[in-house]
Design a protein around this motif. Sequence first.
Motif, PDB file in Angstrom:
ATOM      1  N   PHE A  36       0.833  -1.206   0.000  1.00 15.07           N
ATOM      2  CA  PHE A  36       0.000   0.000   0.000  1.00 15.07           C
ATOM      3  C   PHE A  36       0.866   1.254   0.000  1.00 15.07           C
ATOM      4  O   PHE A  36       0.627   2.191  -0.764  1.00 15.07           O
ATOM      5  CB  PHE A  36      -0.919   0.004   1.215  1.00 15.07           C
ATOM      6  N   VAL A  37       1.863   1.282   0.871  1.00 16.98           N
ATOM      7  CA  VAL A  37       2.697   2.471   1.008  1.00 16.98           C
ATOM      8  C   VAL A  37       3.472   2.749  -0.272  1.00 16.98           C
ATOM      9  O   VAL A  37       3.546   3.893  -0.737  1.00 16.98           O
ATOM     10  CB  VAL A  37       3.655   2.312   2.205  1.00 16.98           C
ATOM     11  N   VAL A  38       4.052   1.724  -0.875  1.00 17.09           N
ATOM     12  CA  VAL A  38       4.849   1.916  -2.087  1.00 17.09           C
ATOM     13  C   VAL A  38       3.987   2.393  -3.251  1.00 17.09           C
ATOM     14  O   VAL A  38       4.346   3.335  -3.970  1.00 17.09           O
ATOM     15  CB  VAL A  38       5.589   0.610  -2.456  1.00 17.09           C
ATOM     16  N   VAL A  39       2.842   1.743  -3.451  1.00 12.33           N
ATOM     17  CA  VAL A  39       1.960   2.126  -4.565  1.00 12.33           C
ATOM     18  C   VAL A  39       1.423   3.540  -4.357  1.00 12.33           C
ATOM     19  O   VAL A  39       1.374   4.348  -5.299  1.00 12.33           O
ATOM     20  CB  VAL A  39       0.807   1.114  -4.725  1.00 12.33           C
ATOM     21  N   ALA A  40       1.007   3.852  -3.124  1.00  9.43           N
ATOM     22  CA  ALA A  40       0.492   5.193  -2.850  1.00  9.43           C
ATOM     23  C   ALA A  40       1.591   6.242  -3.029  1.00  9.43           C
ATOM     24  O   ALA A  40       1.356   7.302  -3.628  1.00  9.43           O
ATOM     25  CB  ALA A  40      -0.071   5.255  -1.438  1.00  9.43           C
ATOM     26  N   ALA A  71      -7.437  -0.460  -6.829  1.00 12.30           N
ATOM     27  CA  ALA A  71      -6.829  -1.788  -6.741  1.00 12.30           C
ATOM     28  C   ALA A  71      -5.909  -1.882  -5.534  1.00 12.30           C
ATOM     29  O   ALA A  71      -5.825  -2.936  -4.881  1.00 12.30           O
ATOM     30  CB  ALA A  71      -6.049  -2.089  -8.026  1.00 12.30           C
ATOM     31  N   ASN A  72      -5.225  -0.789  -5.225  1.00 13.09           N
ATOM     32  CA  ASN A  72      -4.327  -0.777  -4.074  1.00 13.09           C
ATOM     33  C   ASN A  72      -5.105  -1.009  -2.779  1.00 13.09           C
ATOM     34  O   ASN A  72      -4.707  -1.818  -1.930  1.00 13.09           O
ATOM     35  CB  ASN A  72      -3.590   0.570  -4.020  1.00 13.09           C
ATOM     36  N   PHE A  73      -6.221  -0.309  -2.617  1.00 14.64           N
ATOM     37  CA  PHE A  73      -7.064  -0.500  -1.438  1.00 14.64           C
ATOM     38  C   PHE A  73      -7.571  -1.941  -1.357  1.00 14.64           C
ATOM     39  O   PHE A  73      -7.485  -2.588  -0.301  1.00 14.64           O
ATOM     40  CB  PHE A  73      -8.266   0.447  -1.483  1.00 14.64           C
ATOM     41  N   VAL A  74      -8.118  -2.432  -2.461  1.00 13.68           N
ATOM     42  CA  VAL A  74      -8.752  -3.756  -2.444  1.00 13.68           C
ATOM     43  C   VAL A  74      -7.722  -4.859  -2.223  1.00 13.68           C
ATOM     44  O   VAL A  74      -7.922  -5.762  -1.393  1.00 13.68           O
ATOM     45  CB  VAL A  74      -9.527  -3.997  -3.756  1.00 13.68           C
TER      46      VAL A  74
END
Length: 222
Positions: A36-40, A71-74
């Motif tokens: 999550f952190v990397v994608v965000a 997609a990141n959240f899910v």
Amino acid sequence: MTTDAMSAGSSVAGVDSRRTTTRALLTGGVVAGPLFVVVAAAQVLTRDGYDLSRQPLSLLALGDLGWIQIANFVLTGLLALAGAVGLRRVLRGEPGGTWGPALIAVHGLGLIIGGVLVSDPSMGWPAGAPEGTPDTVSWHAVGHGVGAALAFGSLPIACLVFARTWWRAGQRGWAGFSVGSALAVVAILAWPDQDTLSVRMALACVVVFGWLTTLCGRQLAN
């Protein structure tokens, strides 16, 4: 080979298969936060016009590339759910082994809800959105808020559940780490400065995900 030997071999294979599955589930819990952190962070740095000092990470789910944050959240929520199942398997019958994993599962569910139900355009994002908060709130924005409340509310409580278990077991360092994580999230989110809310929410994500990664990683190492 005798029947008893075949039965014993089958039992060993079953135990090994279960152990492998449990480790895979725990690995999901380890990976959830960093993913999550990397994608965000990648989106914060590359999406033109986005400003974390004004715009919450949730708003990244809007716009042409909004599907990335959805997609990141899910996916993060699904991995957190996997971690919760893995923890339940490992801690079944132990103190904290029921409510701790259950609360982490609620966290994962909240992330999934927050991904499926997106916020309303606001704070100037995406381009053309109102500069402040919208005058009316859509049903999916309300649902997004519910998901966020579940995600951010359940994990600090899980921290306290495990802190209590570890304190009673004499593992004071781990107990202190969990209490500190819970208090840090509460302090970050409760700080009375609306101008820094989006940054503080991102920081709270780092804290809760760091705790979850550490917890699942600890069980993998045992």
